[in-house]
Design an enzyme around this catalytic site. Structure first.
Site, PDB file in Angstrom:
ATOM      1  N   PHE A  28      -5.862  -2.001   5.590  1.00  0.00           N
ATOM      2  CA  PHE A  28      -4.619  -2.064   4.817  1.00  0.00           C
ATOM      3  C   PHE A  28      -4.025  -0.676   4.600  1.00  0.00           C
ATOM      4  O   PHE A  28      -2.922  -0.550   4.056  1.00  0.00           O
ATOM      5  CB  PHE A  28      -4.854  -2.704   3.451  1.00  0.00           C
ATOM      6  CG  PHE A  28      -5.311  -4.143   3.500  1.00  0.00           C
ATOM      7  CD1 PHE A  28      -5.570  -4.774   4.699  1.00  0.00           C
ATOM      8  CD2 PHE A  28      -5.495  -4.856   2.333  1.00  0.00           C
ATOM      9  CE1 PHE A  28      -5.995  -6.100   4.750  1.00  0.00           C
ATOM     10  CE2 PHE A  28      -5.922  -6.179   2.369  1.00  0.00           C
ATOM     11  CZ  PHE A  28      -6.176  -6.800   3.583  1.00  0.00           C
ATOM     12  N   HIS A  81      -9.675  -6.098   8.069  1.00  0.00           N
ATOM     13  CA  HIS A  81     -10.533  -5.960   6.893  1.00  0.00           C
ATOM     14  C   HIS A  81     -11.745  -5.081   7.199  1.00  0.00           C
ATOM     15  O   HIS A  81     -12.597  -4.890   6.334  1.00  0.00           O
ATOM     16  CB  HIS A  81     -11.007  -7.331   6.409  1.00  0.00           C
ATOM     17  CG  HIS A  81      -9.909  -8.180   5.834  1.00  0.00           C
ATOM     18  ND1 HIS A  81      -8.874  -8.662   6.590  1.00  0.00           N
ATOM     19  CD2 HIS A  81      -9.691  -8.629   4.573  1.00  0.00           C
ATOM     20  CE1 HIS A  81      -8.066  -9.387   5.835  1.00  0.00           C
ATOM     21  NE2 HIS A  81      -8.525  -9.375   4.602  1.00  0.00           N
ATOM     22  N   GLU A 130       0.823  -1.218   0.000  1.00  0.00           N
ATOM     23  CA  GLU A 130       0.000   0.000   0.000  1.00  0.00           C
ATOM     24  C   GLU A 130       0.854   1.264   0.000  1.00  0.00           C
ATOM     25  O   GLU A 130       0.486   2.271  -0.617  1.00  0.00           O
ATOM     26  CB  GLU A 130      -0.950  -0.008   1.200  1.00  0.00           C
ATOM     27  CG  GLU A 130      -2.124  -0.954   1.060  1.00  0.00           C
ATOM     28  CD  GLU A 130      -1.731  -2.424   1.192  1.00  0.00           C
ATOM     29  OE1 GLU A 130      -0.643  -2.698   1.744  1.00  0.00           O
ATOM     30  OE2 GLU A 130      -2.497  -3.284   0.763  1.00  0.00           O
TER      31      GLU A 130
END
Length: 344
Positions: free
Chosen positions: A104, A147, A78
């Protein structure tokens, strides 16, 4: 004559209707396609956004139409995705990177805060950062740790960033189209549980996109929400109406900048307000909204601004999500508290 030719000819004779029944996932896909079509400088990048079409298929078929030089996969890094986006923006492009899940984004916080949010200021306007960062956000899918997060207050606290979260497919299409033309970096927080909710979408008529919107009129109490919590607050308003309580629901949409004028206008009518969000209570958006509403409406409020939020713990994994996310009963209890409040 092939079927595709027939379809193309039919499409030419009968243009697609402006109002269609579409999901939020589909409207964001449409908005990205239209943005790519309208501006050759727009690029879509991220993990699996190309051939796969993204983990939620939001970018499905874009690479096939626009090519791998405009819609392309990146390594699973990322910080690299957003670092590359900074370089592309400096070179005159409008990158639309995707961070696959909100959790993330943590490895890329340095790029978000130290680069994307600052470069326009650091260069005295010579290096604008037209980056639209898509982040599938919030809970609702019972997903594993990392998540599912609610990071809007973290991003809203960063100078130089705008933060928006659509609550329905119509808003998602038009807010994405708007964000893809803005010179400023925009954090586009997509509420995952709303991805597959279908509604009538007028693709030709955006309506007002600035600031907040009144999602439901009421006169007894104002519920302030954004993203997936708007739908829950509308559900609460339906239930409260059965007891004669008319709840006004304000969809914040732009988490930053805050449209305090619309919020204050609603509170001037109802005299009571509750902020509902999934993020933890402490230093969340509810605190900022409560402070600004108190400053704007101090003489009008009949009760302190209430907050119904997540708890001051890390966002839990799926099996505890229902306990963490504000549910109908907790919001109804918040309404009861502000309606029964009496000054001492």
């Amino acid at each position: 004559m092939s079927e595709s030719v027939i379809e193309k000819q039919a499409g030419a004779a009968y243009p697609a209707p402006a109002v269609e029944e579409l999901s939020m996932q589909k409207t964001i896909n449409r908005a990205l396609a239209d943005a790519l079509r309208a501006d050759p400088k727009v690029l879509v990048l991220g993990e699996d956004v190309g051939q796969l079409g993204g983990v939620f298929r939001v970018t499905a078929d874009l690479q096939a139409e626009f090519g791998a030089d405009r819609v392309f996969d990146t390594p699973l890094a990322e910080s690299g995705i957003l670092g590359m986006s900074v370089g592309l923006a400096m070179a005159g492009y409008h990158p639309i990177p995707e961070v696959q899940f909100d959790g993330f984004a943590y490895p890329a916080v340095n790029q978000i805060i130290a680069q994307i949010g600052r470069l326009n200021y650091r260069s005295r306007g010579k290096l604008p950062m037209p980056i639209t960062l898509r982040v599938p956000s919030f809970g609702g899918l019972r997903a594993p740790e990392m998540h599912t997060e609610s990071l809007e207050a973290l991003f809203a606290h960063v100078p130089g960033l705008k933060v928006v979260s659509p609550a329905n497919p119509h808003q998602a299409y038009h807010l994405m189209r708007l964000a893809a033309t803005m010179p400023d970096p925009v954090m586009f927080l997509e509420p995952k549980p709303r991805y597959w909710q279908k509604e009538a979408v007028d693709l030709a008529e955006p309506g007002m996109l600035d600031g907040a919107r009144i999602a439901r009129e009421g006169k007894h109490v104002t519920l302030v929400a954004y993203g997936a919590m708007v739908a829950r607050c509308l559900q609460v308003a339906e239930l409260a109406a059965e007891d004669g309580i008319q709840v006004e629901v304000v969809d914040l949409r732009w988490i930053k900048p805050l449209d305090i004028a619309t919020l204050a206008g609603s509170v001037a009518k109802t005299k009571r307000a509750i902020v509902v969000h999934e993020a933890p209570l402490t230093a969340g958006m509810g605190g900022e909204i409560a402070a600004q509403l108190t400053q704007a409406c101090f003489d009008l409020l009949k009760a302190p601004v209430e907050r119904v939020t997540g708890f001051d713990v890390p966002y839990p994994s799926g099996d505890l999500e229902d306990e963490y996310v504000p549910n109908v009963d907790r919001i109804l209890f918040g309404i009861q508290r502000v309606l029964e409040y009496r000054r001492g």
